[in-house]
Design a protein around this motif. Sequence first.
Motif, PDB file in Angstrom:
ATOM      1  N   ARG B  52       1.007  -0.884  -0.148  1.00 46.68           N
ATOM      2  CA  ARG B  52      -0.003  -0.095   0.243  1.00 46.68           C
ATOM      3  C   ARG B  52       1.173   0.775  -0.390  1.00 46.68           C
ATOM      4  O   ARG B  52       2.280   1.568   0.501  1.00 46.68           O
ATOM      5  N   SER B  53       0.298   2.537  -0.545  1.00 47.50           N
ATOM      6  CA  SER B  53       1.120   3.519  -0.528  1.00 47.50           C
ATOM      7  C   SER B  53       0.431   4.455   0.158  1.00 47.50           C
ATOM      8  O   SER B  53       0.271   5.392   0.937  1.00 47.50           O
ATOM      9  N   CYS B  54      -0.419   5.148  -1.264  1.00 49.51           N
ATOM     10  CA  CYS B  54      -1.683   6.215  -0.726  1.00 49.51           C
ATOM     11  C   CYS B  54      -2.792   5.885  -0.250  1.00 49.51           C
ATOM     12  O   CYS B  54      -3.341   7.640  -0.228  1.00 49.51           O
ATOM     13  N   ARG B  55      -3.248   5.140  -0.106  1.00 46.34           N
ATOM     14  CA  ARG B  55      -4.608   4.916   0.890  1.00 46.34           C
ATOM     15  C   ARG B  55      -5.458   4.990   0.195  1.00 46.34           C
ATOM     16  O   ARG B  55      -6.731   5.960   0.959  1.00 46.34           O
ATOM     17  N   SER B  56      -5.601   6.196  -1.437  1.00 46.77           N
ATOM     18  CA  SER B  56      -6.601   6.674  -1.677  1.00 46.77           C
ATOM     19  C   SER B  56      -6.787   6.227  -3.226  1.00 46.77           C
ATOM     20  O   SER B  56      -7.533   7.515  -3.961  1.00 46.77           O
ATOM     21  N   GLY B  57      -6.882   5.364  -3.227  1.00 47.94           N
ATOM     22  CA  GLY B  57      -6.929   5.115  -4.983  1.00 47.94           C
ATOM     23  C   GLY B  57      -6.947   5.237  -5.635  1.00 47.94           C
ATOM     24  O   GLY B  57      -6.433   5.667  -6.906  1.00 47.94           O
ATOM     25  N   ILE B  58      -5.012   6.499  -4.915  1.00 46.68           N
ATOM     26  CA  ILE B  58      -4.480   6.185  -6.535  1.00 46.68           C
ATOM     27  C   ILE B  58      -3.245   5.577  -7.227  1.00 46.68           C
ATOM     28  O   ILE B  58      -3.099   5.696  -8.211  1.00 46.68           O
ATOM     29  N   CYS B  59      -2.255   5.152  -6.271  1.00 48.40           N
ATOM     30  CA  CYS B  59      -1.113   4.115  -6.793  1.00 48.40           C
ATOM     31  C   CYS B  59      -1.462   2.833  -7.174  1.00 48.40           C
ATOM     32  O   CYS B  59      -0.819   2.843  -8.738  1.00 48.40           O
ATOM     33  N   GLY B  60      -2.526   2.444  -7.009  1.00 57.05           N
ATOM     34  CA  GLY B  60      -2.655   1.011  -7.358  1.00 57.05           C
ATOM     35  C   GLY B  60      -2.072   0.199  -6.857  1.00 57.05           C
ATOM     36  O   GLY B  60      -1.957  -0.947  -7.719  1.00 57.05           O
ATOM     37  N   SER B  61      -1.147   0.235  -5.770  1.00 53.92           N
ATOM     38  CA  SER B  61      -0.861  -0.727  -4.885  1.00 53.92           C
ATOM     39  C   SER B  61      -1.488  -1.681  -3.937  1.00 53.92           C
ATOM     40  O   SER B  61      -1.079  -3.141  -3.810  1.00 53.92           O
ATOM     41  N   CYS B  62      -2.575  -1.275  -3.317  1.00 54.22           N
ATOM     42  CA  CYS B  62      -3.320  -2.162  -2.530  1.00 54.22           C
ATOM     43  C   CYS B  62      -4.294  -3.113  -3.455  1.00 54.22           C
ATOM     44  O   CYS B  62      -5.396  -3.610  -2.796  1.00 54.22           O
ATOM     45  N   ALA B  63      -3.897  -3.625  -4.422  1.00 54.60           N
ATOM     46  CA  ALA B  63      -5.040  -4.333  -5.397  1.00 54.60           C
ATOM     47  C   ALA B  63      -5.057  -6.019  -4.623  1.00 54.60           C
ATOM     48  O   ALA B  63      -3.684  -6.256  -4.763  1.00 54.60           O
ATOM     49  N   ALA B  73      -8.146  -2.702  -1.548  1.00 54.98           N
ATOM     50  CA  ALA B  73      -8.624  -2.881  -0.523  1.00 54.98           C
ATOM     51  C   ALA B  73      -9.236  -1.062   0.320  1.00 54.98           C
ATOM     52  O   ALA B  73      -9.489  -0.850   1.272  1.00 54.98           O
ATOM     53  N   CYS B  74      -7.951  -0.750  -0.652  1.00 54.12           N
ATOM     54  CA  CYS B  74      -8.339   1.411   0.155  1.00 54.12           C
ATOM     55  C   CYS B  74      -9.790   2.103  -0.229  1.00 54.12           C
ATOM     56  O   CYS B  74      -9.838   3.043   0.233  1.00 54.12           O
ATOM     57  N   GLU B  75     -10.114   1.231  -1.369  1.00 56.93           N
ATOM     58  CA  GLU B  75     -11.385   2.057  -1.627  1.00 56.93           C
ATOM     59  C   GLU B  75     -12.743   1.310  -1.522  1.00 56.93           C
ATOM     60  O   GLU B  75     -13.903   0.965  -1.752  1.00 56.93           O
TER      61      GLU B  75
HETATM   62  S1  FES Z   1      -3.088   2.325  -1.461  1.00 59.14           S
HETATM   63 FE1  FES Z   1      -2.889   3.416  -3.489  1.00 59.14          FE
HETATM   64  S2  FES Z   1      -4.540   2.527  -4.848  1.00 59.14           S
HETATM   65 FE2  FES Z   1      -4.511   1.653  -2.404  1.00 59.14          FE
END
Ligand code: FES
Lengths: 116, 234
Positions: B52-63, B73-75
């Motif tokens: 995870r990185s941005c925790r707001s649906g921007i970086c795409g790491s948390c799929a 996961a963050c959305e």
């Molecule tokens: S943490 Fe960046 S998209 Fe979910």
Amino acid sequence: MHYKWKTGMWAFVMHRVTGLALTVYLIMHINVVSSLHDPGSFNKTMAFLGQPLFRVLELGLLAAVIYHGLNGVRVFLIDFCNRTKNHAAIFWILAATGSVIFIVGAYPLLHHAGIF
Amino acid sequence: MNTVFKIYRFDPESGRNPRYQYFEIDVTKGQTVLDALIEIKAHKDGSLVFRRSCRSGICGSCAMQINGLNKLACETQVEDLKSKTVTIDPLPGFKPIKDLAVDMEPFYDKLRAVLPYLINPDSPPTDKERIQSPEEFKMIELATSCILCGGCTSSCPSFWADKAYLGPAALVKAYRYVFDTRDRGYSDRSGVVNNKHGLWRCHTIMNCNDACPKHIFPTEGISLLKRKVVEEKY
Ligand code: FES
């Protein structure tokens, strides 16, 4: 690997299964028809194919043809008419249409077999 | 609300087979699955691995796969899942590295293959941008919002069966440049997308459209590309 099955997945798998089944049927059909050379063998084969088992299989054939044909229309609408967003709605509309066609088609089949 | 999290655990160094581990936490209103994972890592088991990185649906790491479907996961709010047990798996179709982290390198390779940048041999007008009208941009607007989370490609049965398949994300990227009025790179890209590991592997199974957190509808882009390829040829 596990993934929740949604409409698109069911539609695809059923398309493949009915496609394979129809191919197998077609081969058998051509095979049987090409072996009927005289009235004797014709009557014998027809009597054999008149058994209840084949009546049930005929209904399955009808269902497979309807499904495969109508889902083909769905895939066409998705690919050629940009209907990706409506794919699930199209599936259910065609499912309803297909059910009606099935009933209309099954009636004479069963009637002919003396069931209705 | 007490919720059980059933989480895929895998540590290649331990030599043990992958397994599920259960954690129960009290979920508050609005708490996302990512928040829950962070809470578990902070208070229950610090060895849990996830990206995870941005925790707001921007970086795409948390799929990841949440209750059988690919999501960010963050959305995803736990409450919205409406289930007492939330099952979390790594993205299917990719090689798990550790717990929920998978090897995304093959995914990026596919992306590089479609030449994901503007190709135009003509130099731009001096002191000006290359002009594109709002209508022309509309055609590719959705496709430009891809965050490369990999959720779509990982949800695709065609990709599971053929690991050489470009997959929806790379094809959407190809679409985004082919249909960009400023781009001239169609001839460079057509060979990459027009082959049996490209466009024609898409069997309109539609998992990608549900998985995309940005609602891009990859299948639509793929269909338009299919037609473009056929039109160019005939
Ligand atoms: S943490 Fe960046 S998209 Fe979910």
